[in-house]
Scaffold this active site. Structure first.
Site, PDB file in Angstrom:
ATOM      1  N   HIS A 118       1.849  -9.298  14.250  1.00 50.30           N
ATOM      2  CA  HIS A 118       2.015  -8.102  13.419  1.00 50.30           C
ATOM      3  C   HIS A 118       0.924  -8.032  12.351  1.00 50.30           C
ATOM      4  O   HIS A 118       0.310  -6.975  12.152  1.00 50.30           O
ATOM      5  CB  HIS A 118       3.392  -8.109  12.758  1.00 50.30           C
ATOM      6  CG  HIS A 118       3.620  -6.933  11.862  1.00 50.30           C
ATOM      7  ND1 HIS A 118       3.843  -5.656  12.338  1.00 50.30           N
ATOM      8  CD2 HIS A 118       3.618  -6.828  10.499  1.00 50.30           C
ATOM      9  CE1 HIS A 118       3.994  -4.822  11.313  1.00 50.30           C
ATOM     10  NE2 HIS A 118       3.853  -5.508  10.195  1.00 50.30           N
ATOM     11  N   GLU A 139      -7.834   3.032  11.176  1.00 47.94           N
ATOM     12  CA  GLU A 139      -8.437   3.271   9.851  1.00 47.94           C
ATOM     13  C   GLU A 139      -8.873   1.935   9.241  1.00 47.94           C
ATOM     14  O   GLU A 139      -8.180   0.937   9.334  1.00 47.94           O
ATOM     15  CB  GLU A 139      -7.461   4.026   8.939  1.00 47.94           C
ATOM     16  CG  GLU A 139      -6.118   3.322   8.697  1.00 47.94           C
ATOM     17  CD  GLU A 139      -6.110   2.543   7.399  1.00 47.94           C
ATOM     18  OE1 GLU A 139      -7.129   2.533   6.693  1.00 47.94           O
ATOM     19  OE2 GLU A 139      -5.080   1.928   7.110  1.00 47.94           O
ATOM     20  N   GLN A 187      -7.444  -3.837   2.069  1.00 50.29           N
ATOM     21  CA  GLN A 187      -6.198  -3.982   1.314  1.00 50.29           C
ATOM     22  C   GLN A 187      -5.513  -5.305   1.622  1.00 50.29           C
ATOM     23  O   GLN A 187      -4.954  -5.959   0.729  1.00 50.29           O
ATOM     24  CB  GLN A 187      -5.276  -2.801   1.629  1.00 50.29           C
ATOM     25  CG  GLN A 187      -5.802  -1.479   1.086  1.00 50.29           C
ATOM     26  CD  GLN A 187      -5.064  -0.281   1.650  1.00 50.29           C
ATOM     27  OE1 GLN A 187      -4.550  -0.297   2.779  1.00 50.29           O
ATOM     28  NE2 GLN A 187      -4.993   0.787   0.871  1.00 50.29           N
ATOM     29  N   THR A 226       0.859  -1.178   0.000  1.00 48.56           N
ATOM     30  CA  THR A 226       0.000   0.000   0.000  1.00 48.56           C
ATOM     31  C   THR A 226       0.898   1.231   0.000  1.00 48.56           C
ATOM     32  O   THR A 226       2.129   1.121  -0.010  1.00 48.56           O
ATOM     33  CB  THR A 226      -0.903   0.028   1.248  1.00 48.56           C
ATOM     34  OG1 THR A 226      -0.111   0.346   2.408  1.00 48.56           O
ATOM     35  CG2 THR A 226      -1.584  -1.317   1.461  1.00 48.56           C
ATOM     36  N   CYS A 227       0.278   2.404   0.054  1.00 44.57           N
ATOM     37  CA  CYS A 227       1.080   3.633   0.057  1.00 44.57           C
ATOM     38  C   CYS A 227       1.904   3.752   1.327  1.00 44.57           C
ATOM     39  O   CYS A 227       2.926   4.458   1.352  1.00 44.57           O
ATOM     40  CB  CYS A 227       0.189   4.855  -0.110  1.00 44.57           C
ATOM     41  SG  CYS A 227      -1.080   5.015   1.157  1.00 44.57           S
TER      42      CYS A 227
END
Length: 419
Positions: A97, A112, A118, A49-50
């Site tokens: 994790h 979020e 994702q 992801t970003c």
């Protein structure tokens, strides 16, 4: 068989570096295939992801260094540029994790919800590429159930933590249904784009986008079937708006007190919500003096956001406890698998011994041997063969002075340890 995650994220790497290590949709299938061939992993999932790039693995003969080297080669990055930013987690730490990531506990914005989607997409992509084995399958399915539990039992994702989302939340609180409300969006920048996205997600179908240039506004409006006007046309449509959300770069106010007063009169004093999230302000502060006009500024929204961030931190404590509990259960189940193959082999060995001795006994009976003697011989030989290996293990542990090993064998055989 062990779990491993190797990655970088917003805490360890700059945006520039994260961009270099990202896996776009066009190369993901190739990457999963090469990763499997070059490192001989049992299974793998790449989450990109970003804010992060992470490789989740169920390792066989592979080591950490081979995976890191593959990552460097695939992206053509020098070791000194990437290695300082890499983190590596193994087994229980790796599982925990992933669960924290999917629950939004490791995100730039705490709690979020987008990251779960994702992670699910990354899992589905790996499955389509046949890169998933049973170990990875179980890990990700467990992770999805943990994320669902966290969302159900906590409010970690329930409060607005962006100004754009706070503006939409405010509108939903004031109006019974924003689906029936007309919204005027002033501006067409990133913040207004995010506002439009949130409004659309909550069923708003009546949007007007006002911008200095129509071309920029049309790019946004086409996504939501919205009407487009220029800033100069705002006075003509303002009376239609139940909700006004403004965010431009204008140095001077765009909407004045007189303009709003005229619109309210045309609306026959139906209430109007105005949310000004621009700096400098787009809406004159004096608008708040008007009856039936409810003006909120970016400072008002920021106080809501700050309070919600603190609330998410409180909820995160419970979420972390859920993750720790569920991760411990998962690893306990995973460790139990280590005994499955040994148990299978032990039962197979015992059954072979039984079958061999039974066959010989049946032959003896068929040849006319005394049945009592045959049964006695069968029981003696079966006992001796079954206890041979445990007996030797007990003797070796005692002779080699290994009391801990001796105690483990005694316990596994159901024996009382020597006092």
């Amino acid at each position: 068989m062990s779990l491993l995650v190797i990655g970088i994220n917003h805490n360890t790497a700059s945006v520039d570096l994260r961009e270099k290590v990202a896996f776009g949709p066009d190369v993901l299938d190739q990457a999963l295939s090469e990763l499997r061939e070059n490192t001989q992993l049992n299974g793998s999932v790449i989450v990109s992801t970003c804010n992060r790039t992470e490789i989740y693995c169920d390792t066989g003969v592979s080591d950490k260094e081979s995976i890191v080297n593959w990552l460097l080669e695939f992206h053509g990055i020098a070791p000194h540029e990437l290695k300082p930013s890499i983190y590596i987690y193994e087994d229980q730490d790796a599982a925990k994790h992933l669960m924290r990531v999917a629950c939004g506990l490791d995100s730039l914005v705490l709690g979020e919800p987008q990251i779960l989607g994702q992670v699910k997409q990354a899992y589905n992509d790996a499955k389509k590429s046949q890169a998933i084995d049973s170990g990875i399958e179980k890990l990700f399915q467990k992770t999805f159930s943990v994320a669902k539990r966290v969302r159900t039992e906590t409010e970690i994702g329930g409060s607005a933590v962006s100004v754009a989302y706070a503006a939409c939340t405010l509108a939903r609180q004031i109006f019974e249904s924003i689906a029936d409300s007309q919204v005027l969006l002033v501006g067409a920048g990133e913040t207004i784009e995010l506002v439009a996205k949130h409004l659309d997600a909550h069923g708003c179908r009546g949007m007007i986008v006002a911008n200095r240039t129509k071309q920029r506004a049309e790019l946004l409006a086409t996504q939501y079937d919205a009407q487009v006007i220029t800033l100069n046309e705002i006075p003509n449509v303002l009376a239609q708006a139940d909700i006004v959300i403004s965010s431009t770069a204008s140095p001077l106010p765009i909407i004045g007190k007189g303009m709003v007063e005229t619109a309210i009169k045309s609306r026959r004093h139906q209430p109007m919500l105005l949310v000004d999230i621009a700096v400098p302000r787009d809406i004159e502060p004096q608008v708040s003096e008007l009856a039936d006009a409810y003006l909120y500024t970016v400072d008002d929204l920021q106080s809501i956001v700050d309070g919600n961030i603190e609330q998410r931190k409180v909820e995160a404590i419970q979420a972390e406890a859920i993750v720790s509990e569920e991760c411990a259960k998962f690893m306990e189940w995973r460790r139990s698998l280590l005994a499955v193959e040994s148990i299978r082999q032990y039962r197979h060995q015992a059954d072979n011994i039984r079958q061999d001795l039974l066959s010989k006994s049946l032959q003896a009976l068929a040849s006319g041997s005394d049945p009592e003697k045959v049964l006695l011989e069968l029981s003696n030989k079966l006992t001796n063969k079954l206890i041979h290996s445990p007996t030797k293990a007990l003797q070796d542990a005692a002779q080699q002075g290994e009391p801990t090993k001796l105690a483990v064998i005694q316990e596994s055989l159901g024996l009382d340890q020597a006092k």
